[in-house]
Design an enzyme around this catalytic site. Structure first.
Site: not given
Length: 123
Positions: A7, A56, A75, A117
């Protein structure tokens, strides 16, 4: 040793607004959440069935303002087969913040200013 990413955390100022954005823009749904006993934080894990990887989203009671993201030189990227359809949807949502036609990609921005992105499937 082999490490598997599981995550990535983004702190958010309005959890419900962020959950709505990620669902509408990327089809990411809440899978589970953790709530502090004293109400000081809520952590919501979001994802979909294309990957085990999750985002998260952390909301902190004592930090209701937007976060200072510096120059946003980071990103998270998402690959999508329906690139043109996704682009159209994101344009309609008004969340496209940067386009790079030469590279064939674009970025969207979430309610807290995080850049995401969008990359087409390439053959």
């Amino acid at each position: 040793m082999r490490f598997k990413p599981v995550h990535e955390n983004y702190n958010v100022s309005d959890l419900e607004k962020s959950l709505k954005f990620y669902d509408e823009a990327l089809g990411l749904k809440e899978k589970r959440r953790k709530v502090a006993d004293d109400g000081s934080y809520i952590i919501a894990y979001i994802g979909n069935d294309t990957s085990e990887f999750e985002m998260e989203l952390t909301w902190l009671k004592d930090h209701p303002q937007k976060y200072n993201l510096g120059e946003c030189e980071f990103h998270l990227a998402f690959r999508v087969a329906e690139f043109d359809e996704a682009y159209k949807k994101h344009k309609e949502m008004g969340c496209v913040c940067f386009e790079n036609p030469k590279m064939g990609i674009y970025f969207i921005i979430d309610p807290d200013g995080y850049w995401l992105e969008i990359v087409p499937v390439r053959t």
